[in-house]
Design an enzyme around this catalytic site. Structure first.
Site, short mmCIF file in Angstrom:
data_model
loop_
_atom_site.label_atom_id
_atom_site.label_comp_id
_atom_site.label_asym_id
_atom_site.label_seq_id
_atom_site.Cartn_x
_atom_site.Cartn_y
_atom_site.Cartn_z
N ARG A 239 -3.88 9.50 8.48
CA ARG A 239 -3.83 8.05 8.66
C ARG A 239 -3.31 7.36 7.41
O ARG A 239 -3.64 7.74 6.29
CB ARG A 239 -5.24 7.51 8.96
CG ARG A 239 -5.30 6.00 9.07
CD ARG A 239 -6.73 5.53 9.26
NE ARG A 239 -7.59 5.84 8.15
CZ ARG A 239 -7.68 5.10 7.03
NH1 ARG A 239 -6.94 4.03 6.87
NH2 ARG A 239 -8.50 5.45 6.06
N HIS B 132 -11.09 11.99 0.74
CA HIS B 132 -10.67 11.27 -0.47
C HIS B 132 -11.07 12.17 -1.65
O HIS B 132 -12.20 12.66 -1.69
CB HIS B 132 -11.40 9.93 -0.55
CG HIS B 132 -10.86 9.02 -1.62
ND1 HIS B 132 -11.04 9.27 -2.95
CD2 HIS B 132 -10.12 7.89 -1.55
CE1 HIS B 132 -10.45 8.32 -3.66
NE2 HIS B 132 -9.88 7.47 -2.83
N LEU C 207 -17.02 6.40 -2.84
CA LEU C 207 -15.63 6.46 -3.30
C LEU C 207 -15.49 5.96 -4.73
O LEU C 207 -16.05 4.92 -5.09
CB LEU C 207 -14.76 5.56 -2.42
CG LEU C 207 -14.40 6.03 -1.03
CD1 LEU C 207 -13.41 5.04 -0.41
CD2 LEU C 207 -13.80 7.42 -1.06
N PHE D 167 0.86 -1.19 0.00
CA PHE D 167 0.00 0.00 0.00
C PHE D 167 0.90 1.24 0.00
O PHE D 167 2.07 1.15 0.39
CB PHE D 167 -0.82 0.02 1.30
CG PHE D 167 -2.25 -0.45 1.16
CD1 PHE D 167 -2.64 -1.31 0.17
CD2 PHE D 167 -3.20 -0.02 2.08
CE1 PHE D 167 -3.95 -1.76 0.08
CE2 PHE D 167 -4.50 -0.46 2.01
CZ PHE D 167 -4.88 -1.34 1.00
N GLU E 216 -8.77 5.27 -6.30
CA GLU E 216 -7.60 5.90 -6.93
C GLU E 216 -7.14 5.10 -8.14
O GLU E 216 -6.45 5.61 -9.02
CB GLU E 216 -6.46 6.01 -5.91
CG GLU E 216 -6.46 7.33 -5.20
CD GLU E 216 -6.16 7.23 -3.71
OE1 GLU E 216 -6.08 6.12 -3.18
OE2 GLU E 216 -6.04 8.29 -3.09
N GLN F 38 -9.67 13.12 7.18
CA GLN F 38 -9.13 12.73 5.88
C GLN F 38 -10.22 12.77 4.80
O GLN F 38 -11.28 12.18 4.99
CB GLN F 38 -8.55 11.32 5.97
CG GLN F 38 -7.67 10.94 4.81
CD GLN F 38 -6.96 9.61 5.07
OE1 GLN F 38 -7.59 8.57 5.16
NE2 GLN F 38 -5.65 9.66 5.21
N HIS G 42 -13.81 11.09 4.67
CA HIS G 42 -13.56 9.66 4.71
C HIS G 42 -13.26 9.13 6.11
O HIS G 42 -13.77 8.09 6.52
CB HIS G 42 -12.38 9.37 3.77
CG HIS G 42 -12.12 7.94 3.51
ND1 HIS G 42 -13.12 7.06 3.16
CD2 HIS G 42 -10.97 7.20 3.55
CE1 HIS G 42 -12.59 5.85 2.99
NE2 HIS G 42 -11.30 5.92 3.23
N ARG H 66 -3.48 12.61 -1.92
CA ARG H 66 -4.91 12.87 -1.76
C ARG H 66 -5.22 14.32 -1.41
O ARG H 66 -6.14 14.91 -1.95
CB ARG H 66 -5.48 11.98 -0.65
CG ARG H 66 -5.65 10.55 -1.06
CD ARG H 66 -6.25 9.74 0.07
NE ARG H 66 -6.46 8.36 -0.38
CZ ARG H 66 -7.00 7.42 0.38
NH1 ARG H 66 -7.37 7.67 1.61
NH2 ARG H 66 -7.17 6.20 -0.09
#
Lengths: 584, 84
Positions: free
Chosen positions: A397, A242, A252, A119, A255, A240, A353, A286
């Site tokens: 995060r 997105h 969502l 990730f 990405e 956060q 998010h 982001r």
């Protein structure tokens, strides 16, 4: 009428991953545990966490918990507490193995070990090559974990109160928490649950923003209960976003769309990301992409009749590639935006998010309040998961750390509680019970004031416009006045339906009160923080300011008061990671 | 016609762990359920008993239920649009 009462050793409010993992530690030790959940437990928002859970198992590439710790501190933009982060990254490894033994069907490598995927934000050797740290159970990790924990709790005879809504905490004069008043949704009857200790594990509050990826249940119930009990919320300005949610809806759009060659355009058809991030363009981080989208809209280059979104173009990829590599995108576009993404661009806007902030706790899950020049534990109260702030995410995060947070600190709270439950129940404080009942009974008031829906829509819109991605002094000050005015209006809101049986309008009214409390915490905290750090971005204060702002915010409901406390820069056993510029 | 109480109970059953499911199920309930045939209403109540990832695979990905009544309902839900 006499108020029904039940007694348990521990009360857990919320049945997502944090609540169920806390409950399991206790039920396995023969304590009497009650779990209260407003929806059936396996419908908690944990099911939406599909990516996986981070742990430095080193099954695919070399890895080490210390490297995981470095990545998490850096990801937090040095606002995370390094003692809690060290604890989380060390405990990640036994936590994942414990889940494996409990029956979570993790995806496997050919050699039988747990499969791990790479990730963003994961590195080997303190910022070196990409690491592969995320353990997944196919594309439904959150559900697999939740389902397993639920089954294990049934085996351990945890008592579930499904479809019960928590109204407020009950406390005594010394501030000790004695349980909670809850409401059975089906018949509208209140129930007092007394407990030697209570764990808040109610998840996030994304519904406070108009455009959010969060499920409808994420209304910040536990956060608001803590606020009403006089406990502050910590670091609520860090939320956060997105960059690509369906405009006006929030679902969502991964990405991966931009990874496959999709790109953003404004009303002139311009690929505007080339101006904001000439190298990374549409694949910039982001926060950069989110701010660029909002800037385009604010400067009049937004699309649609209201000019309130931009477009994500992917039709040039062709139907075959879209169907093969981006499953579900066409259905999501068709159902929620009325657009076939293989033929037309999708309308998108940043979507709220994840809340990095929450109820302040230590690494044992114990809730903390300021006391003198330091802090003290609130007797009988714990918090874990997205509603808590321990703080491992700091200002931002990392992917794969949210499931980890709920599992590690849910477990930690349960383990610490096991040591605390030997004592007797404290005497009940009837005045506190009456106060909680008054909150419930207030909704029996009749009249023609604004409806819950009207006020909720206005509040969420004001939050999006004035406390969302784009935060200047002027925008936020103006917004704070609007939000305060809407908070005043809340008192005039009346229900039209006063029946008791399955009166979901009454639940939505109680949720609205919670959203308003959480929203005020975000807006007040964000206006005060005059720097840019992680997810909190101030165009008028574009730099991170470690001299003045490397500290945690504490928001108190009474008087919208703020206080601050230092970041724990000293880990448990290793050297501290000193602040550096956060570049990837 | 379903009673107000039945609708309220179903509305709460539409509260799921994922926003996409919340929106699809609620849209159908609020705009189509009351006028649907009894068999379709029964299929909807049955659908609400499924787990969230299963609903996601049926409503947003490529899987379809084997049961014919559920299959027909899922196809209808997949054709919902924002203006429905």
């Amino acid at each position: 009428m006499t108020l029904a009462r039940r007694r348990f050793d521990a009360l857990i409010i919320g049945a997502g991953g944090a609540g169920l993992n806390a409950a399991l530690q206790l039920a396995d030790s023969d304590f009497r545990v009650a779990v209260v959940s407003k929806v059936f437990p396996t419908r908690s928002h944990t099911v939406a966490a599909q990516g996986g859970v981070n742990a430095a198992l080193a099954n695919v590439l070399p890895d080490n918990w210390h490297w995981h710790m470095f990545d998490t501190v850096k990801g937090s933009d040095w606002l995370g507490d390094q003692d809690a982060i060290e604890y989380m990254c060390r405990e990640a490894i036994p936590t994942v193995y414990e889940l494996e033994h409990a029956g979570v069907p993790f995806s496997r490598l050919d050699n039988g070990k747990i499969y791990q995927r790479a990730f963003g934000g994961q590195s080997q050797n303190f910022g070196g090559p990409q690491a592969a740290r995320t353990c997944a159970a196919a594309d439904r990790t959150g559900h697999a974990i939740l389902h397993t924990l639920y089954q294990q709790n049934l085996r351990a005879r945890t008592h579930f109160f499904d479809e019960y809504f928590a109204i407020d905490l009950i406390r005594d004069d010394e501030g000790a928490i004695l349980g909670a008043l809850v409401l059975e949704i089906e018949n509208g009857e209140p129930l007092l649950i007394e407990a030697k200790a209570t764990v808040l594990a109610t998840g996030g509050c994304g519904q406070v923003f108009r455009t959010t990826s969060n499920a409808h249940i994420n209304t910040g119930d536990g956060m608001a209960m803590a606020l009403r009990a006089g406990i502050p919320l910590m670091d609520m300005e860090f939320f956060q976003f997105h960059p690509t949610g369906i405009a006006g809806k929030g679902m969502l759009i991964t990405e991966g769309v931009r990874g496959e060659g999709g790109y953003l355009i404004n009303k002139d058809g311009e690929r505007f990301m080339e101006r904001y991030a000439p190298n990374a363009k549409d694949l910039a981080s982001r926060d950069v992409v989110s701010r660029a989208i909002v800037t385009e809209v604010k400067e009049g280059r937004g699309c649609g009749p209201n000019g309130d979104h931009v477009l994500l173009k992917l039709d040039h990829l062709g139907e075959e590639i879209i169907n093969q590599r981006l499953p579900g995108i066409r259905e999501t576009g068709r159902i929620f935006a009325g657009v076939d993404a293989a033929k037309e661009p999708l309308p998108v806007f940043p979507t709220a998010h994840y809340a990095m902030g929450g109820i302040p706790t230590d690494r044992f899950g114990r809730v903390l309040v300021p006391h003198g020049t330091g802090e003290e534990v609130v007797p009988g109260l714990y918090a874990a998961g997205e509603c808590a702030c321990v703080s491992v995410h700091g200002a931002n995060r990392l992917g794969g750390n949210s499931l980890l947070d709920i599992l590690v600190f849910g477990r930690a709270a349960g383990l610490d509680l096991r040591e605390q439950l030997g004592r007797h129940h404290r005497p009940l404080d009837e005045a506190s019970v009456e106060q909680a009942m008054a909150r419930l009974n207030r909704w029996d008031r009749k009249g023609d004031g604004p409806t819950v829906r009207e006020l909720r829509d206005a509040f969420r819109k004001a939050m999006e416009d004035h406390a969302g991605v784009f935060r200047t002094e002027e925008i936020m000050s103006e917004g704070l006045e609007q939000l305060r005015a809407l908070r005043e209006e809340l008192d005039a809101v009346c229900l039209r339906d006063h029946s008791r049986i399955f009166n979901t309008a009454r639940i939505e009214a109680l949720e609205l009160e919670n959203l308003v409390d959480c929203g005020m915490a975000i807006a007040v905290s964000a206006l005060a923080r005059r720097e840019s750090r992680g997810a909190h971005s101030r165009p008028d204060y574009p730099e991170r300011d470690d001299v003045n702002w490397m500290k945690h915010t504490l928001y108190f409901r009474e008087g919208d008061r703020l206080d601050y406390k230092p970041v724990h820069t000293r880990p448990l056993t290793v050297e501290s990671f000193p602040p550096k510029e956060r570049v990837y | 016609m379903p009673s107000e109480r039945e609708l309220a109970r179903l509305r709460w059953q539409c509260r799921r762990g994922m926003l996409e499911l919340d929106e699809i199920l609620l849209t159908y309930l609020e705009r189509h359920y009351a006028t649907a045939a009894a068999a379709e209403q029964a299929a909807f109540r049955c659908l609400l008993g499924e787990e969230d990832p299963q609903l996601q695979r049926w409503l947003l990905l490529d899987e379809r239920p084997a049961d014919a009544r559920l299959h027909a309902l899922v196809e209808r839900l997949r054709r919902l649009t924002p203006t429905d």
